[in-house]
Scaffold this active site. Structure first.
Site, PDB file in Angstrom:
ATOM      1  N   LYS A 139       0.842  -1.189   0.000  1.00  0.00           N
ATOM      2  CA  LYS A 139       0.000   0.000   0.000  1.00  0.00           C
ATOM      3  C   LYS A 139       0.876   1.238   0.000  1.00  0.00           C
ATOM      4  CE  LYS A 139      -3.330  -2.266   3.107  1.00  0.00           C
ATOM      5  NZ  LYS A 139      -2.385  -3.250   3.710  1.00  0.00           N
ATOM      6  N   ALA A 140       2.040   1.159  -0.628  1.00  0.00           N
ATOM      7  CA  ALA A 140       3.098   2.134  -0.439  1.00  0.00           C
ATOM      8  C   ALA A 140       2.765   3.618  -0.608  1.00  0.00           C
ATOM      9  CB  ALA A 140       4.268   1.755  -1.341  1.00  0.00           C
ATOM     10  N   CYS A 141       2.403   4.294   0.441  1.00  0.00           N
ATOM     11  CA  CYS A 141       2.530   5.754   0.571  1.00  0.00           C
ATOM     12  C   CYS A 141       1.347   6.646   0.166  1.00  0.00           C
ATOM     13  CB  CYS A 141       3.730   6.306  -0.174  1.00  0.00           C
ATOM     14  SG  CYS A 141       5.236   5.447   0.186  1.00  0.00           S
ATOM     15  N   THR A 142       1.218   7.743   0.920  1.00  0.00           N
ATOM     16  CA  THR A 142       0.296   8.826   0.590  1.00  0.00           C
ATOM     17  C   THR A 142       1.039  10.142   0.754  1.00  0.00           C
ATOM     18  OG1 THR A 142      -1.599   7.581   1.452  1.00  0.00           O
ATOM     19  CG2 THR A 142      -1.875   9.975   1.226  1.00  0.00           C
ATOM     20  N   ARG A 316      -7.178   4.594  -0.961  1.00  0.00           N
ATOM     21  CA  ARG A 316      -6.735   5.552   0.042  1.00  0.00           C
ATOM     22  C   ARG A 316      -6.883   6.981  -0.452  1.00  0.00           C
ATOM     23  NH1 ARG A 316      -1.401   4.396  -0.025  1.00  0.00           N
ATOM     24  NH2 ARG A 316      -1.852   3.052  -1.776  1.00  0.00           N
TER      25      ARG A 316
END
Ligand SMILES: *[C@@H]1O[C@H](CO)[C@@H](O)[C@H](O)[C@H]1NC(C)=O
Ligand SMILES: *[C@@H]1O[C@H](CO)[C@@H](O)[C@H](O)[C@H]1NC(C)=O
Ligand SMILES: *[C@@H]1O[C@H](CO)[C@@H](O)[C@H](O)[C@H]1NC(C)=O
Ligand SMILES: *[C@@H]1O[C@H](CO)[C@@H](O)[C@H](O)[C@H]1NC(C)=O
Length: 376
Positions: A139-142, A316
């Protein structure tokens, strides 16, 4: 000689990084369920020779833990120990293909820690040879750039990475890169990783990188052979060389990177904010703050192209947009932005840290997210 090494390198990387991913249970599960804590700040003096810069930091560090942690991360991407030995021997020689000052910094890190140079190089190149279209569950990163009611820019980011988030939390640090005894730029990184995924230059701009999985491993290899730049060394170079938002935007747009990536850039005020969508070697698009009529005061990037809807299984982006809209431009400030980044699913079991930064306010602060849920 050099091309021989490069070709060996290319084949090894394809063989190694393209293997099916296997994840082991983290050896350390202690770093969950505690309150979040500020990351410790270390000074790296850019006036020292590159090989000396990381010495102070390393000498004060728990190396037993660091070595165990790095081994676990390497084991997860390079499943065969024999292969790890071969690749490390070759990479130990390969530092001559890595530009200065980064090659010498890695040599110095290896000397003062006793960690083999090949292992340090491998850790520093993981992104460039794992970011391409694949079926990873990461789910790499926001990253978010927003404006407050004074028109100042504030940027925030969560760093989510599926490989051993509890180890990564333990080795998350802030680095104050100084020149002439003054902060030139700051960044957040993991001990041993000399590139920057998150950073800012006070009074100038802030920048973060989010993983983009597109293309094919061969595009990355070809880009490397053709002299493109390692993605997060590039980000650090931009922090080092660009002294304002406009030059940073030009440098981000015009530097060919080995791997695809989203760079998210924030300036000082007004519409100084952009998502730069990069392919291996080329820039595909630039989306600017102010372009969206429904919410001209912020931009959000997770890990999907802005013109596509995110998948239902990992939305997300819309969750972050809903939180931001609820707060509103008038109430937006650093505390509120931290709350957005602490609301699931934006905040999740892979989150290792949250950084809030504002070049306009000369503010940079990273919290290590021990308060994240345990990895499923
Ligand atoms: C991803 O997984 C799906 C279903 O298992 C498969 O059809 C597809 O080819 C995979 N894609 C890649 C890039 O591996
Ligand atoms: C990291 O783990 C080691 C070993 O358990 C411990 O001594 C150290 O305090 C931890 N550091 C942080 C910042 O949690
Ligand atoms: C603006 O954002 C909304 C909500 O995220 C989205 O549905 C819309 O397509 C965007 N509009 C433009 C012009 O990008
Ligand atoms: C942001 O606004 C909230 C609500 O008004 C306030 O409680 C908080 O202290 C503010 N934070 C900063 C950093 O100004």
């Amino acid at each position: 000689m050099e091309s021989y090494f490069l070709i060996m390198f290319a084949f090894l990387l394809v063989g190694v990084f393209a293997l099916p991913e296997q994840f082991e249970k983290p050896f350390d599960t202690n770093n969950v369920g505690k309150p979040a804590a500020p990351a410790k700040t270390y000074i790296v003096d850019l006036d020292l020779a590159p090989s000396e810069r990381w010495k102070n930091l390393i000498e004060g560090y728990d190396l037993t833990y660091l070595k165990q942690g790095l081994n676990q991360i390497i084991d997860a991407v390079v499943p065969s120990p024999e292969l790890t030995n071969v690749i490390q021997r070759i990479l130990g020689d390969l530092d001559k293909f890595i530009p200065e000052p980064y090659a010498d910094e890695m040599r110095g890190l290896s000397d003062s820690s006793g960690i083999p140079l090949g292992q340090i190089v491998l850790i520093n190149l993981i992104y460039d040879f794992t970011a391409y279209a694949s079926n990873s569950s990461s789910k790499a990163c926001t990253s978010i750039v927003t404006r407050n009611k004074l028109g100042q820019i504030i940027q925030g980011r969560n760093l989510d990475y599926e490989l051993s988030p509890s180890v990564l939390r333990n080795i998350t640090i802030q680095v104050d890169f100084q020149q002439n005894g003054k902060t030139a730029y700051m960044g957040t990184t993991y001990v041993g990783y000399i590139g920057l995924i998150t950073g800012y230059r006070p009074g100038a701009f802030s920048i973060s990188g989010d993983e983009r999985d597109s293309g094919n491993i061969w595009f990355n290899i070809l880009a490397a052979l053709e002299g493109s730049h390692f993605t997060f060394f590039t980000e650090r170079r931009i922090l080092q060389e660009s002294s304002d938002y406009v030059s940073a935007l030009n440098q981000v747009t015009n530097t060919p990177t080995i791997a695809p990536v989203y760079f998210i850039l924030g300036g000082l005020k007004g519409n100084e904010g952009a998502i730069i969508v990069k392919n291996s070697k080329t820039t595909e698009a630039v989306i600017r703050l102010g372009e969206n009529f429904t919410h001209p005061w912020f931009i959000v990037e997770t890990n999907y192209d802005p013109w596509n809807k995110p998948p239902k299984s990992d939305d997300r982006r819309d969750a972050a947009i809903a939180s931001l809209v609820k707060i509103g431009e008038k109430s937006m400030n650093r505390t509120e932005l931290y709350k957005v980044l602490s609301t699931p699913p934006v905040f999740n079991d892979q989150t290792s840290y949250t950084t809030i930064m504002s070049a306009a306010q000369s503010y940079y602060h990273t919290m290590v997210r021990y308060d994240a849920p345990a990895l499923k």
